[in-house]
Enzyme design. Structure first.
Site, short mmCIF file in Angstrom:
data_model
loop_
_atom_site.label_atom_id
_atom_site.label_comp_id
_atom_site.label_asym_id
_atom_site.label_seq_id
_atom_site.Cartn_x
_atom_site.Cartn_y
_atom_site.Cartn_z
CE LYS B 111 -2.73 3.01 2.60
NZ LYS B 111 -3.17 3.45 3.92
N GLY B 172 -7.40 9.77 9.24
CA GLY B 172 -7.64 9.96 10.67
C GLY B 172 -8.62 11.06 11.00
CB ALA B 198 -7.99 7.96 4.49
N GLY B 199 -10.81 8.37 6.01
CA GLY B 199 -11.86 9.34 6.18
C GLY B 199 -13.13 8.83 6.84
CG ASN B 220 -5.87 1.86 11.46
OD1 ASN B 220 -4.71 1.55 11.21
ND2 ASN B 220 -6.32 1.72 12.69
CB THR B 221 -8.62 6.51 12.68
OG1 THR B 221 -7.30 6.59 12.13
CG2 THR B 221 -8.66 7.35 13.95
#
Lengths: 71, 269
Positions: B111, B172, B198-199, B220-221
Site C-alpha cells: 500500500k 484519521g 481514509a476518512g 483504521n482510525t
C-alpha cells in the site's frame, strides 16, 4: 593497543560489536528472531541466508525493522 | 463465513473483490494501528470480517521489553498482510520502505503512500506516480493511496497500479466521504478496483461510500478510536455490505418534489 571492538550504528544508536562478528550474531545478542526482522546494512537489504555470512565492519549502519500496527 | 449479502440478497450475484491475482470475499480492509492493545486489535479485525490487514514498517524498538511481534497476533495464515509506506515523504523513501516490507518474505504487495503535507497528509502525487512506476517495474503489486482526482488516478492505472485508493477525507479525520461525485467518476472511468482509503468515521460513512460503487473501503482510525472497537467493526461490516447491496440494487432517482406513494384515484367524494 589493538582493540577487538568496532563501533557501528544500530537503528541510529552507536553500539560496539566484535571484529568479524556476523550480523546473525548481532541479532542473537539483541534477542531478535531473524525470521521476523528485516536487516538493512548500509542501505542494502540482507537476505535471510546472508545474515550469518556478512561480517560487521567499523562504521556500518545497521537498520533492524519489523512490522508494527499501521493503517 | 456467510455474508449479509448472501442472506438477504437473494438472487443478487456479486462478484468477489479481485485485485491483481487475488480474490477477497470481504470488501472491508482494515489497518492495525492505534488500538489500545493487540488483543483489542485482533478482536476488531475479526469482527470486521476483514481478510486483508495493513501494517507499517518501522525500526525494531530495541529498548522495549520483549513484546510479542505483531505477526504473533496477525497470523499470516489467517490474514493477508499488506505492508504500507506510511510516513514516507518522497518516492525514494517510499521505495525503500516497500522493499523492506517485501523482504519480510510475506508478500510483494504494497500500500503505497507518498505524503506531501504534514497537516493534511495529502499525497504527493508526483512522487506517488514515480514510485508506482518503479515498484511496478520491480514486480510489486502496487496499491497507491491517492487523492480523489480522476487524472491522477488514470495516470496511476496507466503506470500499472493494481487498484487506486482515493481518500474519502484526510487520514484519521473521520469526516466521511466528502466528495461522493468523485468516487462515482473514478468508478466510471477506471478498470482497476477503486478502494476508498481514509476518512470513514462511522458506519453511515462506510455505507454511503459503498453506495457510490466503491469496490472496497480501507479504514483504521474509525475502529481503533471507537470506544468499543469490536462493536464498531461489526457495524462497519454490516454497513459495507448494506452499501454494496444498495449499490447493486440501484437506488431510485432523486426528486425535488413529492410523489405520492398511494393511489390518487379511489378517494371518497
Amino acid at each position: 593497543m589493538i582493540s577487538d571492538e568496532i563501533e557501528i550504528l544500530v537503528n541510529g544508536q552507536p553500539r560496539m560489536a566484535r571484529v568479524g562478528q556476523a550480523v546473525s550474531e548481532l541479532l542473537s545478542e539483541l534477542e531478535l528472531d531473524g525470521r521476523l526482522v528485516v536487516v538493512e546494512l548500509n542501505r542494502q537489504i540482507l537476505r535471510r541466508g546472508e545474515l550469518s555470512e556478512v561480517k560487521l565492519e567499523p562504521g556500518d549502519r545497521v537498520e533492524l525493522v519489523n512490522f508494527v500496527g499501521g493503517g | 463465513m456467510t455474508t449479509t449479502l448472501e442472506e438477504v440478497g437473494a438472487g443478487v450475484r456479486d462478484e468477489p473483490l479481485t485485485i491483481a491475482d487475488r480474490t477477497f470475499r470481504s470488501r472491508l480492509i482494515v489497518g492495525s494501528g492505534k488500538y489500545r492493545d493487540s488483543e483489542e486489535m485482533v478482536q476488531a479485525i475479526r469482527a470486521a470480517g476483514a481478510e486483508m490487514v495493513t501494517v507499517a514498517v518501522r525500526r525494531v524498538d530495541l529498548d522495549a521489553s520483549k513484546e510479542e511481534s505483531l505477526l504473533h497476533w496477525l497470523d499470516p495464515e489467517e490474514f493477508f498482510v499488506l505492508p504500507n509506506t506510511a510516513g514516507c515523504y518522497s518516492a525514494d523513501e517510499a521505495i525503500r520502505y516497500a522493499r523492506l516490507g517485501r523482504a519480510s518474505g510475506l508478500t510483494d504487495w504494497v500500500k503505497l503512500e507518498v505524503i506531501g503535507d504534514q497537516a493534511t497528509l495529502l499525497p504527493d502525487t508526483d512522487g506517488l506516480l514515480e514510485a508506482t512506476r518503479i515498484l511496478v517495474d520491480e514486480g510489486f503489486t502496487v496499491l497507491p493511496y491517492t487523492n480523489d482526482d480522476l487524472v491522477t488516478a488514470l495516470k496511476l492505472e496507466e503506470a500499472g497500479a493494481a487498484a487506486v485508493m482515493p481518500l474519502g477525507s484526510p487520514i484519521g479525520s473521520g469526516l466521511g466521504l466528502l466528495n461522493p461525485v468523485n468516487v462515482r467518476i473514478l468508478k466510471d472511468r477506471l478498470s482497476v478496483p477503486v478502494i476508498v482509503d481514509a476518512g470513514v468515521g462511522t458506519a453511515s460513512d462506510a455505507c454511503i461510500t459503498m453506495e457510490q460503487g466503491a469496490d472496497a473501503i480501507l479504514m483504521n482510525t474509525a475502529l481503533a478510536e471507537a470506544e468499543r472497537p469490536e462493536i464498531m467493526a461489526g457495524a462497519m461490516r454490516l454497513a459495507v455490505e448494506a452499501g454494496r447491496l444498495a449499490y447493486l440494487a440501484g437506488r431510485m432517482p432523486r426528486r425535488e418534489w413529492a410523489v405520492p406513494s398511494s393511489p390518487l384515484g379511489g378517494m371518497l367524494s
